[in-house]
Write an enzyme that holds these catalytic residues in place. Structure first.
Site, PDB file in Angstrom:
ATOM      1  N   LYS A  52       0.795  -1.140  -0.328  1.00  0.00           N
ATOM      2  CA  LYS A  52       0.432  -0.422  -0.007  1.00  0.00           C
ATOM      3  C   LYS A  52       1.142   1.294  -0.205  1.00  0.00           C
ATOM      4  O   LYS A  52       1.497   1.485   1.304  1.00  0.00           O
ATOM      5  CB  LYS A  52      -0.923  -0.487   1.171  1.00  0.00           C
ATOM      6  CG  LYS A  52      -1.290   1.428   1.570  1.00  0.00           C
ATOM      7  CD  LYS A  52      -2.351   1.559   2.266  1.00  0.00           C
ATOM      8  CE  LYS A  52      -3.966   2.077   2.975  1.00  0.00           C
ATOM      9  NZ  LYS A  52      -4.319   1.871   3.878  1.00  0.00           N
ATOM     10  N   LYS A 111      -1.868  -1.316  -4.014  1.00  0.00           N
ATOM     11  CA  LYS A 111      -2.807  -0.691  -3.487  1.00  0.00           C
ATOM     12  C   LYS A 111      -2.560   0.884  -4.095  1.00  0.00           C
ATOM     13  O   LYS A 111      -1.072   1.247  -2.798  1.00  0.00           O
ATOM     14  CB  LYS A 111      -4.080  -0.388  -2.224  1.00  0.00           C
ATOM     15  CG  LYS A 111      -5.352   0.810  -2.114  1.00  0.00           C
ATOM     16  CD  LYS A 111      -5.921   0.309  -1.010  1.00  0.00           C
ATOM     17  CE  LYS A 111      -6.170   2.160  -0.561  1.00  0.00           C
ATOM     18  NZ  LYS A 111      -7.067   2.053   0.663  1.00  0.00           N
TER      19      LYS A 111
END
Length: 327
Positions: free
Chosen positions: A194, A247
């Site tokens: 992330k 992400k």
């Protein structure tokens, strides 16, 4: 003329026969945001057709999703009470826990992935317990809270736990807590890579989770670091993650491909708020063929190696696939 039309039709059929990448609505997860109260459905100005909803509207949304063939949701909670340690995240009467129980009672076929983080629950907006001396998140103190929160959500009926804090050791800690509580069968979908990204801007409007000081660069990935990004996901696999995730998605498809080539685990991507908002803004400005660009983007995610797509576009994709399967 008849022969020419027949040849064109044959070419189209052949193209379908050899097509390498296909979209299937069963590969999509739709994010939902629940807030306290009743009869509330607040559209987010930066994210058209995305809403904060009270539980009664969430249930209506689940009914619509099932009709569209979408049976997977990612549930976020926006509590009315926030404090320094995100205490509502640990309550079985918290907004997410209660909503999970309500969905399961009415729509048992819906698979609920529960987001496991603190930024929505804390008054400082960071993803864990803050070390006030260092003015950053205390990794180890946060791990214990994550483990407790995971058990609360599973007791409420969550099908998948999705830790998104990017704390070192989070997957191992959560797996240990779940196993001890009798939830060894519950999979962990880790936000394993992330990035500290500017693409999250609109999400912070929805989740009301903008940090009150500093940023999240001390625990989220540097967008410049490719090798470190790969290592983060591989470490989570070693710790026991069942599904890995990258992400954001659009600016990081090289990382998606890199991880795909190094693991046999299912790989998810999160098509985040900023990516969604950009396409919606371009649609409203009439500068793109919105539907074609949306589909091309989703195909790009799949082609890069994603098995699962978390996207605010999921309902639109479902309608498109249904329409074209009948034509």
């Amino acid at each position: 003329m008849f022969r020419r039309l027949r040849r064109l039709r044959l070419k189209e059929n052949l193209r379908e026969l050899v097509k390498e990448t296909r979209l299937d609505i069963r590969d999509f997860i739709y994010p939902l945001f629940v807030i306290p109260g009743k009869g509330i459905k607040n559209e987010i100005p930066s994210m058209p057709q995305v809403y904060q909803m009270s539980c009664d509207y969430i249930l209506q949304e689940c009914q619509e999703l099932q009709k569209l063939g979408i049976y997977h949701i990612l549930l976020f909670g926006i509590p009315s009470h926030k404090d320094s340690c995100g205490s509502e995240a640990l309550s079985d009467q918290g907004i997410v826990a209660k909503t999970i129980r309500a969905i399961k009672a009415q729509y048992p076929k819906i698979t609920i992935t529960a987001d496991l983080c603190f930024c929505e629950y804390t008054d400082h907006g960071h993803c864990g317990i803050v070390d006030t001396t260092l003015q950053t998140v205390d990794n180890d103190a946060t791990l214990e809270i994550l483990g407790q929160q995971a058990v609360v959500l599973c007791n409420s009926g969550a099908d998948i736990i999705a830790p998104s804090t990017m704390m070192d050791g989070m997957v191992l800690t959560i797996r240990t807590y779940l196993d001890k509580a009798g939830f060894s069968h519950i999979p962990i979908m880790s936000y394993s890579t992330k990035f500290a990204s500017a693409y999250y801007g609109p999400f912070r409007d929805v989740a009301q989770s903008t940090p009150s000081f500093g940023d999240r660069k001390s625990y989220q990935e540097d967008p410049c670091n490719r090798r470190e990004a790969i290592l983060e996901s591989l470490n989570d696999e070693i710790e026991g993650a069942d599904i890995l995730m990258v992400k954001p998605a659009l600016a990081y498809l090289d990382i998606v491909r890199d991880i795909r080539e190094r693991t046999l685990l299912p790989l998810a991507i999160y098509n985040v708020s900023g990516e969604y908002a950009l396409l919606k803004a371009a649609q409203n400005a009439h500068v793109i063929d919105y539907e074609k660009v949306m589909l091309e983007t989703m195909i790009g995610f799949k082609r890069a190696g994603a098995d699962i797509i978390i996207s605010y576009h999921a309902k639109e994709i479902a309608k498109y696939l249904s329409k074209n399967s009948k034509s």
